[in-house]
Structures are given as structure tokens and as C-alpha cells.
Motif scaffolding. Structure first.
Motif, short mmCIF file in Angstrom:
data_model
loop_
_atom_site.label_atom_id
_atom_site.label_comp_id
_atom_site.label_asym_id
_atom_site.label_seq_id
_atom_site.Cartn_x
_atom_site.Cartn_y
_atom_site.Cartn_z
N GLY A 130 0.66 -1.25 -0.06
CA GLY A 130 0.14 -0.04 0.08
C GLY A 130 1.03 1.27 0.19
N ILE A 131 0.12 2.42 0.22
CA ILE A 131 0.67 3.60 0.28
C ILE A 131 0.42 4.42 1.77
CG2 ILE A 131 0.82 5.97 -0.82
CD1 ILE A 131 2.02 4.02 -2.41
N SER A 132 1.46 4.54 2.50
CA SER A 132 1.01 5.17 3.84
C SER A 132 0.63 6.63 3.82
CB SER A 132 2.43 5.06 4.57
OG SER A 132 3.41 5.85 4.26
N GLY A 133 0.04 7.19 4.84
CA GLY A 133 -0.39 8.69 5.05
C GLY A 133 -1.61 8.89 4.86
N GLY A 134 -1.79 10.18 5.18
CA GLY A 134 -3.13 10.92 4.94
C GLY A 134 -3.37 12.19 5.76
N SER A 135 -4.30 12.61 6.01
CA SER A 135 -4.53 13.68 6.56
C SER A 135 -5.00 13.80 8.12
CB SER A 135 -5.44 14.88 5.92
OG SER A 135 -6.76 14.26 5.99
N VAL A 136 -5.35 12.55 8.46
CA VAL A 136 -6.08 12.25 9.88
C VAL A 136 -5.07 12.04 10.94
CG1 VAL A 136 -7.69 10.99 11.06
CG2 VAL A 136 -8.17 11.82 8.78
#
Length: 157
Positions: A40-46
Motif C-alpha cells: 500500500g501507500i502510507s499517510g493521510g490527513s487524519v
């Protein structure tokens, strides 16, 4: 031209299954192959603390930023006396796992890579892989294994 040749080479060198991103899996004890790998691809805004509902769990701190939706759902069809989830990424990542019995976080299971290991109840587990910087996205793999490590790191469920 170079990009298409490189992509074509990578596609031929790896089985089609390994190309799947954000895969959800269902496993039972003695699954094969072991380790099983999902990508997958990590990360986000939360903030991970918001997703976990706290700043720390017995397995480690809830740090970094994740997406609102989980990266993966892992369905365990039976009790696992031992199962480890270990993230590997070129960047420093974090993990939040929520399922039967609670929510667990981790930052540095082995080196800069997060992971969680121990006994697991049957059921559905939502897995978020986070990045330290908000809206920073990095590739990763999660290795799931029933094989106990000689030095599994300081955090266990």
C-alpha cells in the motif's frame, strides 16, 4: 521509453498478485505463503491519535497521519496463538490496528518500521499505515507471519 521498459521489466519480474495495492485478506492459522505480503501507500490527513482514540496503547504510541479509510482489512477466521504484522518502507511509518478487543498502535517495532505481534482473536481488523508528515505518502509492504522472531522488538500485544 525507459519508464515503459522499466515498468514492463518490473511487471514481468513479480507475480501479478504482488502488484495489488490496498488488498484485504482473509486468513486462517497455517496460511501459505508465510510470510504473506500486502502492499500500500502510507499517510493521510487524519492524526493517528484521532483514529485510535488515544495517544498511546500497550503496543506503542499512536503517532503520524493516516487516511480516514483503513488501508487494509484483515479477516482472521480463527484464533492465532501468534501472528505478527510488520511494515517495511523506505520511510519511517506508523501503524494503527483496530479489531476485536481494542485498538493497537506502534511506531518502531524493528528499527524505524512499525509492527504488532502476539495473540489475535478471530474477527475483522482494520489496518492503517501512517506517515509522520501530514499528506505525505510512501510505499510500504506488510509482512504477516506466524513464525516467531528471535528478537521481535519491544512491543507485543
Amino acid at each position: 521509453m525507459i519508464t515503459s521498459v522499466l515498468l514492463n521489466t518490473l511487471t514481468q519480474a513479480q507475480p501479478a498478485q504482488s502488484q495489488t495495492m490496498f488488498e484485504n485478506v482473509t486468513i486462517r492459522p497455517k496460511f501459505s505463503p508465510d510470510p504473506m505480503i500486502i502492499r500500500g501507500i502510507s499517510g493521510g490527513s487524519v492524526p493517528a491519535t484521532q483514529m485510535a482514540g488515544r495517544k498511546e496503547t500497550p503496543t506503542g504510541p499512536c503517532v503520524g497521519f493516516v487516511d480516514e479509510a483503513p488501508n487494509h482489512t484483515i479477516n482472521l477466521k480463527a484464533f492465532f496463538n501468534y501472528l505478527s504484522l510488520q511494515v517495511e518502507s523506505p520511510q519511517d511509518t506508523t501503524i494503527v490496528v483496530s479489531g476485536p478487543g481494542g485498538t493497537w498502535c506502534n511506531d518502531d517495532f524493528q528499527g524505524k518500521n512499525p509492527g504488532i505481534a502476539g495473540q489475535w482473536q478471530p474477527g475483522a481488523y482494520k489496518v492503517w499505515v501512517g506517515s509522520y508528515k501530514q499528506n505525505n505518502f510512501d510505499p510500504y509492504i506488510i509482512k504477516m507471519s506466524e513464525v516467531r522472531l528471535l528478537n521481535p522488538g519491544p512491543y507485543r500485544r
